[in-house]
Design a protein around this motif. Structure first.
Motif, PDB file in Angstrom:
ATOM      1  N   TYR A   1       0.842  -1.186   0.000  1.00 31.31           N
ATOM      2  CA  TYR A   1       0.000   0.000   0.000  1.00 31.31           C
ATOM      3  C   TYR A   1       0.883   1.244   0.000  1.00 31.31           C
ATOM      4  O   TYR A   1       1.872   1.308   0.727  1.00 31.31           O
ATOM      5  N   ILE A   2       0.547   2.218  -0.846  1.00 28.10           N
ATOM      6  CA  ILE A   2       1.211   3.520  -0.840  1.00 28.10           C
ATOM      7  C   ILE A   2       0.158   4.564  -0.484  1.00 28.10           C
ATOM      8  O   ILE A   2      -0.847   4.708  -1.187  1.00 28.10           O
ATOM      9  N   SER A   3       0.373   5.263   0.604  1.00 29.48           N
ATOM     10  CA  SER A   3      -0.607   6.205   1.123  1.00 29.48           C
ATOM     11  C   SER A   3      -0.617   7.502   0.317  1.00 29.48           C
ATOM     12  O   SER A   3       0.242   7.729  -0.549  1.00 29.48           O
ATOM     13  N   GLU A   4      -1.568   8.359   0.628  1.00 29.47           N
ATOM     14  CA  GLU A   4      -1.686   9.644  -0.063  1.00 29.47           C
ATOM     15  C   GLU A   4      -0.421  10.478   0.076  1.00 29.47           C
ATOM     16  O   GLU A   4      -0.006  11.170  -0.856  1.00 29.47           O
ATOM     17  N   ASP A   5       0.229  10.383   1.260  1.00 32.05           N
ATOM     18  CA  ASP A   5       1.469  11.140   1.483  1.00 32.05           C
ATOM     19  C   ASP A   5       2.716  10.349   1.112  1.00 32.05           C
ATOM     20  O   ASP A   5       3.823  10.673   1.530  1.00 32.05           O
ATOM     21  N   ASN A   6       2.530   9.280   0.322  1.00 26.64           N
ATOM     22  CA  ASN A   6       3.616   8.513  -0.297  1.00 26.64           C
ATOM     23  C   ASN A   6       4.505   7.759   0.695  1.00 26.64           C
ATOM     24  O   ASN A   6       5.722   7.674   0.516  1.00 26.64           O
ATOM     25  N   PHE A   7       3.874   7.185   1.712  1.00 27.91           N
ATOM     26  CA  PHE A   7       4.553   6.225   2.574  1.00 27.91           C
ATOM     27  C   PHE A   7       4.125   4.826   2.148  1.00 27.91           C
ATOM     28  O   PHE A   7       2.948   4.586   1.860  1.00 27.91           O
ATOM     29  N   GLU A   8       5.092   3.921   2.104  1.00 30.95           N
ATOM     30  CA  GLU A   8       4.804   2.549   1.688  1.00 30.95           C
ATOM     31  C   GLU A   8       4.603   1.664   2.908  1.00 30.95           C
ATOM     32  O   GLU A   8       5.309   1.783   3.910  1.00 30.95           O
ATOM     33  N   TYR A   9       3.613   0.751   2.804  1.00 33.04           N
ATOM     34  CA  TYR A   9       3.301  -0.190   3.872  1.00 33.04           C
ATOM     35  C   TYR A   9       3.178  -1.591   3.282  1.00 33.04           C
ATOM     36  O   TYR A   9       2.898  -1.752   2.091  1.00 33.04           O
ATOM     37  N   ILE A  10       3.334  -2.587   4.124  1.00 35.33           N
ATOM     38  CA  ILE A  10       3.097  -3.979   3.729  1.00 35.33           C
ATOM     39  C   ILE A  10       2.201  -4.631   4.769  1.00 35.33           C
ATOM     40  O   ILE A  10       2.369  -4.411   5.976  1.00 35.33           O
TER      41      ILE A  10
ATOM     42  N   ALA B   1       1.261   3.310 -12.288  1.00 25.63           N
ATOM     43  CA  ALA B   1       0.463   3.830 -11.171  1.00 25.63           C
ATOM     44  C   ALA B   1       1.216   4.930 -10.437  1.00 25.63           C
ATOM     45  O   ALA B   1       0.641   5.975 -10.095  1.00 25.63           O
ATOM     46  N   ARG B   2       2.501   4.719 -10.217  1.00 28.25           N
ATOM     47  CA  ARG B   2       3.310   5.731  -9.522  1.00 28.25           C
ATOM     48  C   ARG B   2       3.410   7.010 -10.354  1.00 28.25           C
ATOM     49  O   ARG B   2       3.372   8.124  -9.829  1.00 28.25           O
TER      50      ARG B   2
END
Length: 353
Positions: free
Chosen positions: A60-69, A229-230
């Motif tokens: 997942y990439i959030s609105e503020d461009n932090f990546e999560y798994i 997408a990016r």
């Protein structure tokens, strides 16, 4: 033994069918209102919600461009580990310009279709047996793109019902569109999260429903789809910050194996109203054009520049009048000062009119 061989053959054939995974039915029944799952950060704070299937390993990439798994999933709750801040255009050849790959694509056509045809918004029914309001959103996007010179194909083929095999039925539509070799293929959906605030945002002075980009991790084009997408999010972040809500990388194919330049877009959720979603579709046209043509002056950009210039000039005139009034104590004195600044001939012409 023959029965085992027969069953093994059936399973193998089912697995090898285009677009299938063994969990196709369970994976692809999404956007159902009672199947929302809430994803939280490790500190317990809410990250996002979705009615897509969420499994361990999804990204997942959030609105503020932090990546999560996604690290843990239990019933309707999941926990995501923060990886860190990312550069959306890392590895691209032209960070300060339009995406290099799409800018070189000769066919700039955008192709739009709908796997889940019946999806609609409040205050009406959330799903209908036929063309739902998501088709109207597709038509709005088409008209907005064509208004700024982008050729668009909008397929309104039906793939009903909304079940686990809707993507198999829409695959033929996606293949047909891919044969036309468009620059982009977009499958338009809406989410089923019961909280309208999940997608609401003020963008360009309007309350709109944000757009989520979805990438299927189980397809050979996932790397190219990821880069696309990016690039779209980076472009939209520059043009209309907040329009793109996030990027979700889920288990599945979503027919993105058909073409490397294909995306699934979620336009809000069913409890958003059509006006909010229509506004986001209209705004998306400009970032899509920039994605295809490289950095351009977006349609409407001239209007925004003129509007901003107007308010700047108005503010300067207001400040000047206030300054003169403070010094002259009355408007008669202000008028005399203005007559000294502006040639009398000009004032006479204005009086004549």
């Amino acid at each position: 033994m023959s029965r085992k061989i027969f069953l093994f053959t059936i399973i193998l054939l089912f697995t090898l069918l285009p677009g299938h995974t063994l969990n196709t039915a369970s994976t692809f029944i999404e956007h159902i209102e009672d199947s929302a799952i809430n994803i939280y950060k490790e500190n317990g704070k809410h990250l996002f919600s979705t009615t897509m299937e969420v499994v361990k390993g999804d990204r997942y990439i959030s609105e503020d461009n932090f990546e999560y798994i996604i690290k843990e999933v239990t019933a309707n709750k999941a926990v995501a580990e923060k990886i860190g801040k990312i550069d959306l255009l890392a590895g691209n050849q032209a960070k300060n310009q339009g995406p290099f790959e799409l800018a070189s694509v000769k066919n700039k056509t955008v192709a739009i279709y709908h796997t889940h045809n019946g999806e609609s918004y409040e205050p009406g029914k959330h799903n209908i047996s036929g063309k739902g309001e998501i088709h109207e959103i597709g038509q709005t996007l088409k008209e907005s793109l064509e208004k700024i010179g982008v050729k668009t194909i909008h397929s309104e083929n039906l793939h009903l019902p909304h079940d686990g095999f809707a993507y198999e039925r829409s695959r033929a539509t996606a293949v047909d569109l891919a044969r036309k070799n468009p620059g982009l293929i977009l499958d338009l959906h809406r989410d089923g999260v019961p909280d309208k605030n999940e997608y609401l945002k003020k963008v360009d002075g309007k309350i709109i429903s944000q757009i989520r980009i979805v990438i299927g991790r189980q397809n050979p084009n996932s790397s190219a789809n990821d880069q696309l997408a990016r690039q779209l999010k980076a472009t939209a972040d520059r043009t209309y910050p907040g329009l793109i809500k996030d990027i979700f990388y889920g288990r599945g194919n979503y027919n993105q194996s058909i073409a490397p330049r294909s995306l699934l877009l979620e336009f809000g959720t069913h409890v958003n109203n059509k006006g909010e979603v229509t506004a986001s579709a209209q705004l998306l046209a400009e970032p899509l054009k920039e994605l295809l043509y490289g950095e351009t002056t977006p349609a409407g950009g001239g209007k925004r520049i003129f509007r901003n210039l107007f308010w700047i000039i108005l503010a300067l005139i207001t400040a000047l009048l206030a300054y003169l009034f403070i010094n002259e104590k009355n408007w008669q004195g202000v008028l005399k000062r203005i007559k000294k600044i502006i040639p009398i001939e000009i004032l006479d012409k204005l009086d004549d009119k």
